[in-house]
Scaffold this motif. Sequence first.
Motif, PDB file in Angstrom:
ATOM      1  N   GLY A  26       0.883  -1.164   0.000  1.00  0.00           N
ATOM      2  CA  GLY A  26       0.000   0.000   0.000  1.00  0.00           C
ATOM      3  C   GLY A  26       0.917   1.209   0.000  1.00  0.00           C
ATOM      4  N   GLY A  47      -6.738  -0.916  -5.775  1.00  0.00           N
ATOM      5  CA  GLY A  47      -7.681  -0.310  -6.709  1.00  0.00           C
ATOM      6  C   GLY A  47      -8.316   0.927  -6.112  1.00  0.00           C
ATOM      7  N   ILE A  48      -8.758   1.791  -6.994  1.00  0.00           N
ATOM      8  CA  ILE A  48      -9.449   3.008  -6.567  1.00  0.00           C
ATOM      9  C   ILE A  48     -10.731   3.164  -7.386  1.00  0.00           C
ATOM     10  N   PRO A 103     -15.368  -9.764  -6.648  1.00  0.00           N
ATOM     11  CA  PRO A 103     -16.226  -9.584  -5.473  1.00  0.00           C
ATOM     12  C   PRO A 103     -17.534  -8.891  -5.854  1.00  0.00           C
ATOM     13  N   ILE A 135     -18.928  -5.373  -1.220  1.00  0.00           N
ATOM     14  CA  ILE A 135     -18.278  -5.760   0.029  1.00  0.00           C
ATOM     15  C   ILE A 135     -18.138  -4.504   0.904  1.00  0.00           C
ATOM     16  N   MET A 186     -13.707   1.664   0.583  1.00  0.00           N
ATOM     17  CA  MET A 186     -14.025   2.155  -0.764  1.00  0.00           C
ATOM     18  C   MET A 186     -15.522   2.418  -0.917  1.00  0.00           C
TER      19      MET A 186
HETATM   20  N1  LIG Z   1     -15.364  -3.343  -2.004  1.00  0.00           N
HETATM   21  C1  LIG Z   1     -16.041  -3.823  -3.021  1.00  0.00           C
HETATM   22  O1  LIG Z   1     -17.287  -3.941  -2.980  1.00  0.00           O
HETATM   23  C2  LIG Z   1     -15.335  -4.267  -4.269  1.00  0.00           C
HETATM   24  C3  LIG Z   1     -16.074  -4.910  -5.250  1.00  0.00           C
HETATM   25  C4  LIG Z   1     -15.427  -5.357  -6.411  1.00  0.00           C
HETATM   26  C5  LIG Z   1     -14.063  -5.152  -6.556  1.00  0.00           C
HETATM   27  N2  LIG Z   1     -13.369  -4.502  -5.567  1.00  0.00           N
HETATM   28  C6  LIG Z   1     -11.927  -4.326  -5.761  1.00  0.00           C
HETATM   29  O2  LIG Z   1     -11.238  -4.881  -4.665  1.00  0.00           O
HETATM   30  C7  LIG Z   1      -9.994  -4.197  -4.483  1.00  0.00           C
HETATM   31  C8  LIG Z   1      -9.881  -3.757  -3.040  1.00  0.00           C
HETATM   32  O3  LIG Z   1     -10.976  -2.903  -2.758  1.00  0.00           O
HETATM   33  P1  LIG Z   1     -11.404  -2.522  -1.279  1.00  0.00           P
HETATM   34  O4  LIG Z   1     -12.878  -2.362  -1.298  1.00  0.00           O
HETATM   35  O5  LIG Z   1     -10.751  -3.412  -0.295  1.00  0.00           O
HETATM   36  O6  LIG Z   1     -10.763  -1.042  -1.212  1.00  0.00           O
HETATM   37  P2  LIG Z   1     -10.125  -0.196  -0.027  1.00  0.00           P
HETATM   38  O7  LIG Z   1     -10.666  -0.635   1.291  1.00  0.00           O
HETATM   39  O8  LIG Z   1     -10.283   1.208  -0.440  1.00  0.00           O
HETATM   40  O9  LIG Z   1      -8.579  -0.630  -0.090  1.00  0.00           O
HETATM   41  C9  LIG Z   1      -7.817  -0.292  -1.211  1.00  0.00           C
HETATM   42  C10 LIG Z   1      -6.399  -0.749  -0.985  1.00  0.00           C
HETATM   43  O10 LIG Z   1      -5.620  -0.367  -2.130  1.00  0.00           O
HETATM   44  C11 LIG Z   1      -4.521   0.426  -1.709  1.00  0.00           C
HETATM   45  N3  LIG Z   1      -4.185   1.356  -2.762  1.00  0.00           N
HETATM   46  C12 LIG Z   1      -4.986   2.268  -3.370  1.00  0.00           C
HETATM   47  N4  LIG Z   1      -4.308   2.955  -4.296  1.00  0.00           N
HETATM   48  C13 LIG Z   1      -3.042   2.450  -4.284  1.00  0.00           C
HETATM   49  C14 LIG Z   1      -1.861   2.747  -5.012  1.00  0.00           C
HETATM   50  N5  LIG Z   1      -1.825   3.705  -5.936  1.00  0.00           N
HETATM   51  N6  LIG Z   1      -0.736   2.041  -4.733  1.00  0.00           N
HETATM   52  C15 LIG Z   1      -0.740   1.074  -3.784  1.00  0.00           C
HETATM   53  N7  LIG Z   1      -1.836   0.753  -3.065  1.00  0.00           N
HETATM   54  C16 LIG Z   1      -2.960   1.447  -3.306  1.00  0.00           C
HETATM   55  C17 LIG Z   1      -4.999   1.062  -0.414  1.00  0.00           C
HETATM   56  O11 LIG Z   1      -3.934   1.473   0.422  1.00  0.00           O
HETATM   57  P3  LIG Z   1      -3.418   3.015   0.462  1.00  0.00           P
HETATM   58  O12 LIG Z   1      -4.597   3.888   0.098  1.00  0.00           O
HETATM   59  O13 LIG Z   1      -2.932   3.205   1.848  1.00  0.00           O
HETATM   60  O14 LIG Z   1      -2.326   3.065  -0.548  1.00  0.00           O
HETATM   61  C18 LIG Z   1      -5.745  -0.102   0.205  1.00  0.00           C
HETATM   62  O15 LIG Z   1      -4.848  -1.022   0.803  1.00  0.00           O
HETATM   63  C19 LIG Z   1     -10.000  -3.052  -5.496  1.00  0.00           C
HETATM   64  O16 LIG Z   1      -9.300  -3.441  -6.651  1.00  0.00           O
HETATM   65  C20 LIG Z   1     -11.477  -2.894  -5.821  1.00  0.00           C
HETATM   66  O17 LIG Z   1     -11.681  -2.325  -7.075  1.00  0.00           O
HETATM   67  C21 LIG Z   1     -13.966  -4.059  -4.444  1.00  0.00           C
END
Ligand SMILES: NC(=O)c1ccc[n+]([C@@H]2O[C@H](COP(=O)([O-])OP(=O)(O)OC[C@H]3O[C@@H](n4cnc5c(N)ncnc54)[C@H](OP(=O)(O)O)[C@@H]3O)[C@@H](O)[C@H]2O)c1
Length: 254
Positions: free
Chosen positions: A40, A95-96, A188, A191, A195
């Motif tokens: 991260g 991801g963002i 997923p 979740i 995010m």
């Molecule tokens: N939550 C959902 O419902 C859902 C559904 C489908 C897919 N996804 C995917 O699942 C993945 C994780 O999502 P999440 O919901 O767990 O998101 P999250 O809670 O916002 O966590 C995102 C993670 O990515 C890191 N990150 C973001 N930008 C980064 C960068 N430029 N370089 C390195 N690390 C970075 C963040 O750490 P820092 O910000 O500290 O760098 C954090 O560890 C993503 O790819 C998302 O698109 C999520």
Amino acid sequence: MNTLFDLAGRVILVTGGSRGIGFAMAEALAQHGATVVLNGRDVAALEAKAEALRTAGLKAEIAAFDVNDEAAGRAAMERINQTHGRLYGLINNAGIQHRSPILEFTTKDFEHVVSTNLTSCFYLSREAIRLMTPHGGGRIINTVSMLGVQARPTVPAYIAAKEGLRALTRALAVEVGPQGILVNAIAPGYIATEMNVPLMENKDFSDWVVSKTPMQRWGKPSELGGGAVYLMSEAGAFVNGHVLSIDGGMSVQV
Ligand SMILES: NC(=O)c1ccc[n+]([C@@H]2O[C@H](COP(=O)([O-])OP(=O)(O)OC[C@H]3O[C@@H](n4cnc5c(N)ncnc54)[C@H](OP(=O)(O)O)[C@@H]3O)[C@@H](O)[C@H]2O)c1
């Protein structure tokens, strides 16, 4: 431990591993014996999470870098390879999201989402494949989404990037399968992570998620762990180019 799911001795880098889905997957992998390397951008947050895993008797390290910084990503992977002698697995999970009506969606914002959610996965996978090939194999998992196959308004960059990542999964699966490197994806559903805080706080949207999900609730990050263990372990030894939906059935409901 059941050897089918035993990950002892396997070193696995999880991007976006400091919280949410990435951390939950890393925790499950570590609970099955893997050494996980959490990535991260926030060193303090990463160190706190790695320490929590170590306190629980698990093996965890950190590799802080922005996935948009290719040189930093490559250097981190080299370090992991040198320290442990082998990088077994990579989870491209960082991801963002960026939400905006199309007429206000700037090209810069579009490119930033695509760079973070797709282009980084390309170069990290390429470097992982470079390191895995001499060892005769390895595993890569990409975190994709229901979005891509399906769409919602105001998130065009995310949809384009995640659909691109599904395509990249297929492309690499067929190219490096002969080298014993398996490339799969996890998709997923909705979740409950940081995010999605704006969506969870929107009662109408949250009620819509619940109504559209056959299991009638949001998913928990921990519910993604089993899929990651499966695809990283002997249990998934003949699974390649697959997208594993973990969404409570949302993607198959009419
Ligand atoms: N939550 C959902 O419902 C859902 C559904 C489908 C897919 N996804 C995917 O699942 C993945 C994780 O999502 P999440 O919901 O767990 O998101 P999250 O809670 O916002 O966590 C995102 C993670 O990515 C890191 N990150 C973001 N930008 C980064 C960068 N430029 N370089 C390195 N690390 C970075 C963040 O750490 P820092 O910000 O500290 O760098 C954090 O560890 C993503 O790819 C998302 O698109 C999520």
